[in-house]
Enzyme design. Structure first.
Site, PDB file in Angstrom:
ATOM      1  N   HIS A  50     -24.766  -7.123 -52.977  1.00 21.02           N
ATOM      2  CA  HIS A  50     -25.015  -8.551 -52.750  1.00 21.02           C
ATOM      3  C   HIS A  50     -24.030  -9.438 -53.516  1.00 21.02           C
ATOM      4  O   HIS A  50     -22.921  -9.000 -53.817  1.00 21.02           O
ATOM      5  CB  HIS A  50     -26.478  -8.869 -53.037  1.00 21.02           C
ATOM      6  N   GLU A  86     -31.530  -9.292 -57.533  1.00 24.76           N
ATOM      7  CA  GLU A  86     -30.881  -7.988 -57.386  1.00 24.76           C
ATOM      8  C   GLU A  86     -29.404  -8.050 -57.722  1.00 24.76           C
ATOM      9  O   GLU A  86     -28.851  -7.137 -58.354  1.00 24.76           O
ATOM     10  CB  GLU A  86     -31.080  -7.474 -55.961  1.00 24.76           C
ATOM     11  N   HIS A 141     -27.770  -0.681 -55.520  1.00 23.85           N
ATOM     12  CA  HIS A 141     -28.778  -1.604 -55.012  1.00 23.85           C
ATOM     13  C   HIS A 141     -30.121  -1.357 -55.685  1.00 23.85           C
ATOM     14  O   HIS A 141     -30.304  -0.384 -56.420  1.00 23.85           O
ATOM     15  CB  HIS A 141     -28.948  -1.429 -53.495  1.00 23.85           C
ATOM     16  N   GLU A 226     -30.478   3.246 -54.339  1.00 22.42           N
ATOM     17  CA  GLU A 226     -31.559   2.261 -54.494  1.00 22.42           C
ATOM     18  C   GLU A 226     -32.258   2.629 -55.800  1.00 22.42           C
ATOM     19  O   GLU A 226     -33.015   3.589 -55.874  1.00 22.42           O
ATOM     20  CB  GLU A 226     -32.529   2.318 -53.321  1.00 22.42           C
TER      21      GLU A 226
END
Length: 337
Positions: A50, A86, A141, A226
């Site tokens: 991101h 995040e 992430h 993740e």
């Protein structure tokens, strides 16, 4: 010394201080000879997921998804139940991983330069990873399953692409190196005391998906991590804290090291400096775990017991270089044929 410098020093240089036996003293003479080149010639691409809020790009712009369709350029990413975005968590973790790998001689390329602005669409990041010629790329992430708290779903997982991938180069990279690197990253996370996710069809820490563009567009081996579920109180507490981010960084760095150096089960540790195994980890050397990553993972119990601030007290402006050189000396001994 500010906290970011301390964290970098802890993850890259304080490793030697995770060894608490008298044998440490006998290893000191080798420190001055170390070049910190254990990963020399290796390139790692890090993609902290991101982007910051200081950008004007259209997140909904449609880009190639690698499978004949399109998808949104980017998403905003999740925010933990404690209010931490995040993009900031992934940025912090990526900087710790970068510092660790560079201290060992690796070249590290990143998808974004800071945590305030733009980082690129998913296809642009994949292109940058491919063009870097990296030995491995890691996309970092964290997940979310609810707008509020989700007590039941927690754990880390690695996203792996459904095969085959239409692009031949991407298919070769992800079906061979990418899958091997993902398995080693999963093993590193488990040795670090993290629990595989119990949701979203995750099996043994791996989640197969065909709707994630990154792996389908990247022609170098890619690991898609993740780290945990920001909606889960336990996972969120780890993701939000400096100690937790360092623990994630250690797991990621050790997974990368294991992939780059390969299995190192032939090292005789009886004459080497013993490192304290991480909580819940086996004292034997798991297949695929390099002796370098064994030493790196040895710091985990000290993070749990002393925290980042406790560890930072061991590092000062005057001794950080010496500590780093000392750690490299120990690493060189462990890696010696």
């Amino acid at each position: 010394m500010n906290k970011s410098v301390v964290l970098g020093a802890v993850s890259a240089g304080i490793l030697a201080l995770s060894v608490t036996t008298a044998s440490v003293a006998s290893a000191a003479p080798a420190a001055e000879e170390s070049s910190g080149s254990e990963l020399s010639g290796k390139t790692v691409f890090l993609d902290p997921g991101h982007q910051g809020t200081g950008h004007s790009q259209d997140l909904g712009k449609q880009v190639d998804d690698g499978r004949g369709g399109t998808k949104d350029c980017q998403t905003t990413g999740m925010t933990t139940i404690g209010g931490v975005p995040e993009h900031t968590i992934t940025w912090n973790v990526s900087q710790l991983v970068k510092s660790s790998l560079e201290s060992l001689g690796a070249t590290v390329v990143t998808s974004r330069a800071d945590d305030s602005g733009w980082g690129g669409c998913v296809d642009e990041r994949a292109r940058a990873a491919s063009e870097s010629g990296a030995d491995v790329a890691v996309s970092i992430h964290a997940d979310s399953t609810a707008t509020g708290a989700d007590e039941d779903k927690r754990g880390f997982h690695l996203i792996v692409p459904t095969l085959p991938i239409p692009d031949a180069a991407a298919n070769a990279a992800q079906s061979e190196g990418g899958r091997a690197a993902s398995n080693l990253m999963r093993d590193s996370y488990e040795r670090g005391g993290f629990t595989p996710a119990n949701y979203a069809g995750v099996v043994d820490g791996l989640q197969e998906r065909s709707d994630v563009a990154g792996p389908a567009l990247t022609s170098v081996p890619l690991v898609f991590v993740e780290m945990g579920n920001g909606s889960n109180p336990e996972d969120a507490a780890v993701l939000e804290s400096s100690e937790g981010q360092l623990e994630h960084a250690i797991a990621i760095a050790t997974g990368v090291i294991d992939y780059l150096l390969g299995s190192d089960t032939s090292v005789d540790r009886t004459d080497a400096v013993p490192a304290t195994p991480a909580a819940g980890a086996s004292e034997s050397t798991p297949t695929g775990e390099s002796s370098l990553s064994q030493l790196l993972s040895g710091i985990s119990p000290y993070i749990e017991s002393a925290g980042v601030e406790g560890l930072s007290n061991l590092v000062t402006e005057d001794n950080v270089d010496a500590v780093s050189n000392f750690a490299q000396g120990l690493l060189k001994q462990l890696l010696a044929p």
